[in-house]
Design a protein around this motif. Structure first.
Motif, mmCIF file in Angstrom:
data_model
loop_
_atom_site.group_PDB
_atom_site.id
_atom_site.type_symbol
_atom_site.label_atom_id
_atom_site.label_comp_id
_atom_site.label_asym_id
_atom_site.label_seq_id
_atom_site.Cartn_x
_atom_site.Cartn_y
_atom_site.Cartn_z
ATOM 1 N N HIS A 268 2.885 -2.857 9.815
ATOM 2 C CA HIS A 268 3.474 -3.428 8.605
ATOM 3 C C HIS A 268 4.304 -2.424 7.812
ATOM 4 C CE1 HIS A 268 1.543 -7.529 8.546
ATOM 5 N NE2 HIS A 268 0.937 -6.928 9.567
ATOM 6 N N ARG A 269 4.822 -1.409 8.493
ATOM 7 C CA ARG A 269 5.763 -0.481 7.881
ATOM 8 C C ARG A 269 7.170 -1.060 8.001
ATOM 9 N NH1 ARG A 269 3.769 4.686 11.380
ATOM 10 N NH2 ARG A 269 4.388 3.189 12.987
ATOM 11 N N THR B 286 -3.002 3.141 2.858
ATOM 12 C CA THR B 286 -2.610 2.418 4.066
ATOM 13 C C THR B 286 -3.609 2.617 5.205
ATOM 14 O OG1 THR B 286 -0.280 2.696 3.446
ATOM 15 C CG2 THR B 286 -0.738 2.021 5.705
ATOM 16 N N THR C 238 -0.440 7.220 2.483
ATOM 17 C CA THR C 238 -1.262 7.130 3.688
ATOM 18 C C THR C 238 -2.715 6.824 3.366
ATOM 19 O OG1 THR C 238 0.231 8.696 4.747
ATOM 20 C CG2 THR C 238 -1.883 8.370 5.808
ATOM 21 N N PRO D 201 3.153 4.249 4.234
ATOM 22 C CA PRO D 201 2.434 5.512 4.353
ATOM 23 C C PRO D 201 3.334 6.707 4.075
ATOM 24 C CG PRO D 201 2.970 4.665 6.525
ATOM 25 C CD PRO D 201 3.378 3.610 5.544
ATOM 26 N N HIS E 157 -2.623 -10.154 5.855
ATOM 27 C CA HIS E 157 -1.541 -9.582 6.656
ATOM 28 C C HIS E 157 -0.199 -10.239 6.373
ATOM 29 C CE1 HIS E 157 -1.220 -12.957 9.553
ATOM 30 N NE2 HIS E 157 -2.513 -13.097 9.313
ATOM 31 N N GLY F 156 -8.357 2.773 4.570
ATOM 32 C CA GLY F 156 -7.240 2.194 3.861
ATOM 33 C C GLY F 156 -7.584 0.774 3.450
ATOM 34 N N SER G 3 3.182 -1.911 4.345
ATOM 35 C CA SER G 3 2.605 -0.569 4.391
ATOM 36 C C SER G 3 3.677 0.483 4.129
ATOM 37 C CB SER G 3 1.976 -0.301 5.769
ATOM 38 O OG SER G 3 0.988 -1.251 6.082
ATOM 39 N N THR H 183 0.858 -1.184 0.000
ATOM 40 C CA THR H 183 0.000 0.000 0.000
ATOM 41 C C THR H 183 0.894 1.233 0.000
ATOM 42 O OG1 THR H 183 -0.172 -0.037 2.430
ATOM 43 C CG2 THR H 183 -1.889 -1.156 1.184
ATOM 44 N N LEU I 54 1.355 -8.331 3.415
ATOM 45 C CA LEU I 54 1.128 -6.884 3.412
ATOM 46 C C LEU I 54 2.375 -6.089 3.812
ATOM 47 C CD1 LEU I 54 -0.961 -4.521 3.246
ATOM 48 C CD2 LEU I 54 -1.373 -4.913 5.687
ATOM 49 N N TYR J 152 -7.298 -7.220 6.670
ATOM 50 C CA TYR J 152 -6.039 -7.494 7.364
ATOM 51 C C TYR J 152 -5.949 -8.969 7.733
ATOM 52 C CZ TYR J 152 -2.274 -7.337 10.769
ATOM 53 O OH TYR J 152 -1.096 -7.576 11.441
#
Length: 295
Positions: free
Chosen positions: A167-168, A101, A98, A139, A132, A116, A137, A95, A135, A128
């Motif tokens: 998940h960043r 996400t 932001t 943002p 997940h 998101g 992220s 994603t 995934l 999710y």
């Protein structure tokens, strides 16, 4: 060895993340590692109609823009239904921005229905649960082009990406925007700037800089390899966090001169002790202009 098939889909979007990625100095070199199935702003072998009407193969699904469960149709199909199909097929879902996400700025138009892809601000959505494990992220409003290139090249090389609870990637979001800020010395000695665009002073108290509350590497991986918001004298807006945009920008809320929210990971007692000591000193160097112009 065949290249990973990359599909870039948009929902409710301003194209900001796609355009940001175009600014990467090695943009075409990065794309050369993939078979680009579709991109909203680049000519590819498959049109958007092909993507919506056919079942194409997809290894990496890049999503841009906020999501609404119904009411956003293209070629007589709901966008979310098409995204769901390719999300199931893809090995990785990224994603970007932001909005994709957490919901982002478009969520402000319809807070109950716009979200998101896998998160609704901090809350995990049903998606999710299903996705997940694949995934990632990213943002940002918009994302830094080098953040996306890091993730894509790691995936192309089958390298593991360590992520946080949202998940960043930790490599990119494991520090705050405050880390590496060129104004940190002013922050430590509690010397605030009196306006935007000035080289002197910290932007935290009087200009509402969100750097101490925001995870991101903007001051480590500079934009265009040159600059960042705080370098040019603009406060961080906190755009990588789930609650962006906050209702109040350009102001740090305080109680008797103390921030109502402590910087990330800093105990209140430690903050009060450090600020008390700092304010007891007067340092002449901080009262001077960095660049002095002769009249």
């Amino acid at each position: 060895m065949s290249k990973p098939k990359l599909l870039w889909l948009q929902s409710i979007s301003c194209n900001g993340n796609a355009h940001s990625f175009f600014n990467h100095p090695d943009f075409f070199s990065i794309l050369s590692h993939f078979e680009l199935i579709h991109h909203p702003l680049i000519d590819t072998d498959y049109t958007l109609e092909d993507v919506f009407s056919k079942r194409l193969e997809c290894d990496i699904l890049v999503l841009e823009g906020s999501f609404k469960q119904e009411g956003l149709k293209k070629y007589n199909r709901e966008t979310v239904d098409v995204v769901e199909y390719y999300a199931k097929e893809a090995n990785h879902i990224v994603t970007v921005g932001t909005c994709a996400t957490f919901g982002g700025v478009f969520k402000e138009a319809d807070p109950q229905n716009i979200t998101g892809f896998a998160f609704d601000t901090y809350e995990k959505r049903e998606q999710y649960t299903h996705y997940h494990s694949k995934l990632i992220s990213l943002p940002g409003c918009p994302i830094h082009p080098r953040w996306l290139s890091f993730v894509l090249l790691m995936l192309a090389k089958n390298k593991r990406i360590v992520v946080d609870e949202l998940h960043r990637p930790q490599e990119l979001y494991g520090i705050t925007v405050h880390t590496g800020c060129s104004r940190n010395e002013y922050f430590e000695w509690k010397v605030d700037t009196k306006g935007f665009g000035l080289k002197e002073g910290c932007l935290f108290y009087e200009q509402g800089c969100q750097g101490p509350y925001t995870r991101g590497s903007c001051n480590k991986i500079l934009w265009n390899d040159t600059s960042s918001k705080t370098i040019v004298g603009t406060p961080c807006f906190g755009c990588t966090e789930p609650d962006f945009p906050k209702p109040i920008l350009f102001m740090t809320q305080t109680n008797m001169g103390i921030p109502t929210t402590m910087p990330l990971g800093v105990p209140k007692r430690a903050y009060l002790t450090a600020t008390g000591i700092a304010k007891s000193f007067k340092i002449k160097r901080f009262e001077e202009r960095v660049v002095k112009y002769e009249k």
